[in-house]
Enzyme design. Structure first.
Site, PDB file in Angstrom:
ATOM      1  N   SER A  71       0.839  -1.194   0.000  1.00 15.94           N
ATOM      2  CA  SER A  71       0.000   0.000   0.000  1.00 15.94           C
ATOM      3  C   SER A  71       0.873   1.242   0.000  1.00 15.94           C
ATOM      4  O   SER A  71       1.952   1.255   0.582  1.00 15.94           O
ATOM      5  CB  SER A  71      -0.872  -0.018   1.263  1.00 15.94           C
ATOM      6  OG  SER A  71      -1.601   1.160   1.379  1.00 15.94           O
TER       7      SER A  71
ATOM      8  N   PRO B 100       5.811   7.063   8.865  1.00 13.07           N
ATOM      9  CA  PRO B 100       5.470   6.246  10.047  1.00 13.07           C
ATOM     10  C   PRO B 100       4.233   6.766  10.784  1.00 13.07           C
ATOM     11  O   PRO B 100       3.560   6.019  11.485  1.00 13.07           O
ATOM     12  CB  PRO B 100       6.710   6.360  10.943  1.00 13.07           C
ATOM     13  CG  PRO B 100       7.780   6.942  10.092  1.00 13.07           C
ATOM     14  CD  PRO B 100       7.133   7.673   8.967  1.00 13.07           C
TER      15      PRO B 100
ATOM     16  N   HIS C 290       1.516   7.834   9.391  1.00 16.81           N
ATOM     17  CA  HIS C 290       0.336   7.736   8.534  1.00 16.81           C
ATOM     18  C   HIS C 290      -0.859   7.277   9.367  1.00 16.81           C
ATOM     19  O   HIS C 290      -0.736   6.386  10.207  1.00 16.81           O
ATOM     20  CB  HIS C 290       0.600   6.722   7.404  1.00 16.81           C
ATOM     21  CG  HIS C 290      -0.403   6.796   6.297  1.00 16.81           C
ATOM     22  ND1 HIS C 290      -1.683   6.302   6.437  1.00 16.81           N
ATOM     23  CD2 HIS C 290      -0.327   7.309   5.049  1.00 16.81           C
ATOM     24  CE1 HIS C 290      -2.352   6.512   5.300  1.00 16.81           C
ATOM     25  NE2 HIS C 290      -1.550   7.103   4.451  1.00 16.81           N
TER      26      HIS C 290
ATOM     27  N   LYS D  95       3.809  -3.964   6.748  1.00 15.27           N
ATOM     28  CA  LYS D  95       3.813  -4.255   5.308  1.00 15.27           C
ATOM     29  C   LYS D  95       5.185  -3.912   4.717  1.00 15.27           C
ATOM     30  O   LYS D  95       5.741  -4.654   3.909  1.00 15.27           O
ATOM     31  CB  LYS D  95       2.728  -3.427   4.591  1.00 15.27           C
ATOM     32  CG  LYS D  95       1.325  -4.012   4.698  1.00 15.27           C
ATOM     33  CD  LYS D  95       0.351  -3.172   3.864  1.00 15.27           C
ATOM     34  CE  LYS D  95      -1.092  -3.576   4.037  1.00 15.27           C
ATOM     35  NZ  LYS D  95      -1.387  -4.937   3.537  1.00 15.27           N
TER      36      LYS D  95
END
Length: 244
Positions: A124, A130, A132, A146
């Site tokens: 994504s 970091p 987000h 991820k």
């Protein structure tokens, strides 16, 4: 072979339609999911958190498309009429650390042991930040885990294609001009969404071109009707210069 999320179901269907080119296999978590997509023998049931359970699905394959992801569930009791924001959590044992990191690492390890020649991994956009907002969902740090799996794949020595998709939309594929980018630059633009069907198509096309190997990129599209729908995937992959 693809692990079946929503995009995975589309990938599986597309591979089956092109049976002259591909022999498809799917991997799902439950018998119920298997029934939902037709219950065929080429759909295996396994738990990516347990490597042994996925080995039968991965033995003898040439390429693996990884589309698994932890899914946050909305906490009960949210009433939109009262305003405020819904709260989310992950089910016990199904946090991003277990699914997006350990589960993807298990798939990569099993694929490497089985001699798989190419892994396509769908992640994504947003992973460069970091802070987000997605990371705070259910305190799961989903983009951080991820990204860790993406790095593990890039370091594995196997040919890889890492696709960091923009905001996913349930729209018909093949109608838009696709855009590739790097380092979340597309998030600063108006074009930061992509149809799930287009992500599925890019996954499959990546198997066909050397230009897609050892590449990592962000993927979005222009609005329908602006630009020409992408047909030349070799040229699309050739634009990409980033390895991670």
């Amino acid at each position: 072979m693809s692990s079946l999320s929503f995009i995975g179901q589309i990938v599986y269907k597309k591979l089956k339609e092109r049976s002259d080119q591909y022999i498809a296999r799917g991997l799902v978590r439950t018998q119920e999911s298997k029934e939902k997509i037709g219950g065929q023998d080429d759909v295996y049931v396994g738990d990516i958190r347990n490597t042994e359970s996925i080995v039968p699905a991965i033995e003898g394959i040439d390429a693996l498309i990884i589309l698994t992801s932890a899914v946050p569930k909305m906490k009960p009791g949210f009433d939109p009429a009262k305003g405020g924001r819904p709260e989310f959590n992950f089910e016990e044992g199904a946090f991003p650390e277990q699914v997006d990191w350990i589960g993807q690492k298990n798939q990569i390890d099993a694929a490497k042991a089985a001699g798989v020649k190419h892994i396509v991994l769908v992640g994504s956009m947003g992973g460069t930040n970091p802070n987000h907002p997605l990371n705070s969902l259910g305190n799961g740090n989903i983009l951080i885990w991820k990204r860790k799996a993406e790095q593990y794949l890039a370091d594995s020595g196997l040919p890889y294609t890492i696709i960091r998709a923009g905001g996913l939309q349930d729209k018909e594929g093949g109608l838009r001009e696709l855009l590739v980018g790097k380092d979340d630059e597309l998030l600063q633009t108006e074009t930061r969404t992509i149809a799930r069907a287009d992500v599925a198509e890019v996954c499959i096309q990546a198997l066909n071109f050397e230009e897609a190997k050892f590449k990592a990129f962000d993927l979005a599209s222009k609005p329908e009707g602006s630009g020409a729908p992408t047909k030349d995937f070799k040229a699309l992959f050739a634009q990409i210069t980033t390895r991670f």
